[in-house]
Design a protein around this motif. Structure first.
Motif, short mmCIF file in Angstrom:
data_model
loop_
_atom_site.label_atom_id
_atom_site.label_comp_id
_atom_site.label_asym_id
_atom_site.label_seq_id
_atom_site.Cartn_x
_atom_site.Cartn_y
_atom_site.Cartn_z
N VAL A 245 24.81 24.59 -11.80
CA VAL A 245 23.65 24.57 -12.69
C VAL A 245 22.88 23.26 -12.54
O VAL A 245 21.65 23.25 -12.44
CB VAL A 245 24.09 24.77 -14.16
CG1 VAL A 245 22.91 24.55 -15.10
CG2 VAL A 245 24.68 26.16 -14.36
N GLU A 246 23.60 22.14 -12.51
CA GLU A 246 22.93 20.84 -12.40
C GLU A 246 22.24 20.71 -11.04
O GLU A 246 21.15 20.11 -10.94
CB GLU A 246 23.93 19.72 -12.61
CG GLU A 246 24.43 19.63 -14.05
CD GLU A 246 25.18 18.35 -14.35
OE1 GLU A 246 25.25 17.47 -13.47
OE2 GLU A 246 25.68 18.21 -15.49
N GLN A 247 22.85 21.22 -10.00
CA GLN A 247 22.22 21.16 -8.67
C GLN A 247 20.94 21.98 -8.62
O GLN A 247 19.97 21.60 -7.97
CB GLN A 247 23.22 21.62 -7.62
CG GLN A 247 24.31 20.59 -7.35
CD GLN A 247 25.50 21.16 -6.60
OE1 GLN A 247 25.52 22.35 -6.24
NE2 GLN A 247 26.51 20.34 -6.37
N LEU A 248 20.91 23.10 -9.33
CA LEU A 248 19.69 23.91 -9.41
C LEU A 248 18.58 23.15 -10.14
O LEU A 248 17.42 23.18 -9.73
CB LEU A 248 19.98 25.24 -10.12
CG LEU A 248 20.78 26.27 -9.33
CD1 LEU A 248 21.15 27.45 -10.23
CD2 LEU A 248 19.97 26.77 -8.13
N ILE A 249 18.95 22.47 -11.23
CA ILE A 249 17.98 21.68 -11.99
C ILE A 249 17.41 20.58 -11.10
O ILE A 249 16.20 20.34 -11.06
CB ILE A 249 18.64 21.08 -13.25
CG1 ILE A 249 19.04 22.19 -14.22
CG2 ILE A 249 17.68 20.09 -13.94
CD1 ILE A 249 19.91 21.70 -15.37
N GLU A 250 18.29 19.91 -10.35
CA GLU A 250 17.84 18.82 -9.48
C GLU A 250 16.99 19.34 -8.33
O GLU A 250 16.03 18.67 -7.90
CB GLU A 250 19.05 18.06 -8.96
CG GLU A 250 19.73 17.23 -10.05
CD GLU A 250 21.02 16.58 -9.59
OE1 GLU A 250 21.45 16.88 -8.45
OE2 GLU A 250 21.59 15.78 -10.35
N ALA A 251 17.33 20.51 -7.82
CA ALA A 251 16.53 21.09 -6.73
C ALA A 251 15.11 21.41 -7.23
O ALA A 251 14.13 21.15 -6.52
CB ALA A 251 17.20 22.36 -6.21
N ASP A 252 15.00 21.97 -8.43
CA ASP A 252 13.69 22.25 -9.02
C ASP A 252 12.90 20.95 -9.22
O ASP A 252 11.69 20.90 -8.97
CB ASP A 252 13.84 22.96 -10.36
CG ASP A 252 14.27 24.41 -10.20
OD1 ASP A 252 14.11 24.95 -9.09
OD2 ASP A 252 14.78 24.99 -11.18
N LEU A 253 13.60 19.92 -9.67
CA LEU A 253 12.96 18.61 -9.87
C LEU A 253 12.44 18.07 -8.54
O LEU A 253 11.29 17.62 -8.46
CB LEU A 253 13.96 17.62 -10.48
CG LEU A 253 13.52 16.15 -10.52
CD1 LEU A 253 12.29 15.98 -11.39
CD2 LEU A 253 14.65 15.27 -11.00
N ASN A 254 13.25 18.13 -7.51
CA ASN A 254 12.85 17.60 -6.20
C ASN A 254 11.65 18.35 -5.65
O ASN A 254 10.74 17.73 -5.04
CB ASN A 254 14.02 17.66 -5.22
CG ASN A 254 15.13 16.69 -5.58
OD1 ASN A 254 14.88 15.68 -6.24
ND2 ASN A 254 16.35 16.99 -5.18
N ARG A 255 11.60 19.66 -5.85
CA ARG A 255 10.44 20.43 -5.39
C ARG A 255 9.18 20.02 -6.14
O ARG A 255 8.10 19.87 -5.54
CB ARG A 255 10.71 21.94 -5.57
CG ARG A 255 11.59 22.54 -4.49
CD ARG A 255 11.55 24.06 -4.54
NE ARG A 255 12.17 24.58 -5.77
CZ ARG A 255 13.45 24.87 -5.88
NH1 ARG A 255 14.28 24.70 -4.87
NH2 ARG A 255 13.93 25.35 -7.01
#
Length: 284
Positions: free
Chosen positions: A145-155
């Motif tokens: 879940v946290e990796q998904l949040i960070e991926a959205d942030l990076n995009r």
């Protein structure tokens, strides 16, 4: 001519035109790349603009020109530590800041307090990174879940950078929007962790060390805190050694002796209680 450009840059800096000041300092550096104050001024301007890679470049250049062991380089070391923290490289920031902090104590520099704060910020960021890894290792679902949040942030951050590169938005607006995105992502992660903490009945919980328990000289949790006349508390061993050598209060710089130190019983009790309940913090 180069010093005239610097003075004009200083004026724009005072007026809050950091981009204009940065440009003038850059012109001054182009004309005279051996003057360290040009780099320190541009580094401070870039700190205001949160151009951390540029701050790192300028701070390192100034340190080299001043001389790495010169007390005149301590402000540049502080700038460098801030840049490394901004670039999320806390271990490097800690190493820069702690070396400069120790040198500042010997030199009785006015930068001591700033460097002290940078050391503590670096240690907190290092601990935060370790905690994130620990929590994610404990629960793969939380990690995903946290990796998904960070991926959205990076995009989203990359999209803003693209708009900046195309000239659709200005630098200050880009920085502000990126900060807002990061703040929102951090809040979301904390909310997710709280939800997992509740569902795991407290097993998944982020551990933090309160700032007031940390010694301002050794940057470790205090064992036997004592208080200076100015009201600041330090661990006894570190502050006694410092006062014996420097003869001044490390915060106010006013003269003092070891006899001026007084036990801080309330803080000692708080430290002992925290360590009794949080044995992991000994290695903080």
């Amino acid at each position: 001519m180069s010093f005239e450009l610097k003075e004009k840059g200083n004026q724009l800096f005072k007026e809050g035109d950091y981009s204009g000041a940065e440009d003038l300092y850059s012109q001054a550096i182009h004309k005279n790349p051996s003057e360290p104050t040009f780099f320190t001024n541009r580094a401070l301007t870039r700190i205001r603009l949160e151009k951390w890679a540029g701050v790192e470049q300028d701070a390192r250049a100034a340190i080299q020109l001043y001389g790495p062991k010169s007390s005149t380089s301590l402000k540049s070391c502080w700038y460098l530590a801030q840049a490394l923290l901004g670039l999320h490289r806390p271990q490097e920031a800690y190493e820069v800041a702690i070396d400069a902090y120790r040198a500042s104590l010997t030199a009785k520099s006015v930068q001591t307090e700033n460097l002290s704060k940078s050391v503590l910020r670096a240690k907190q960021q290092i601990w935060s990174q370790k905690e994130s890894s620990r929590l994610r290792e404990m629960d793969q679902t939380l990690a995903s879940v946290e990796q998904l949040i960070e991926a959205d942030l990076n995009r989203a951050v990359a999209e803003l950078q693209g708009q900046l590169d195309r000239g659709d938005i200005g630098h200050i607006g880009c920085v502000e929007d990126q900060k807002a995105l990061r703040d929102d992502a951090e809040k979301t992660i904390q909310n997710v962790r709280e939800a997992f903490r509740i569902s795991s009945k407290g097993e998944i919980k982020q551990r933090d060390v309160p700032d007031y328990l940390v010694d301002g000289i050794t940057f470790e949790i205090m064992h036997d805190p004592v208080m200076t006349p100015s009201g600041s508390s330090f661990d006894r061993i570190g502050i006694q050694k410092y006062v014996e050598q420097a003869g001044v209060d490390p915060i106010t710089r006013t003269p003092m002796t070891v006899q001026d130190l007084r036990p801080n019983y309330a803080l000692k009790a708080a430290c002992e209680e925290f360590l009794t309940q949080n044995g992991w913090a000994v290695d903080w």
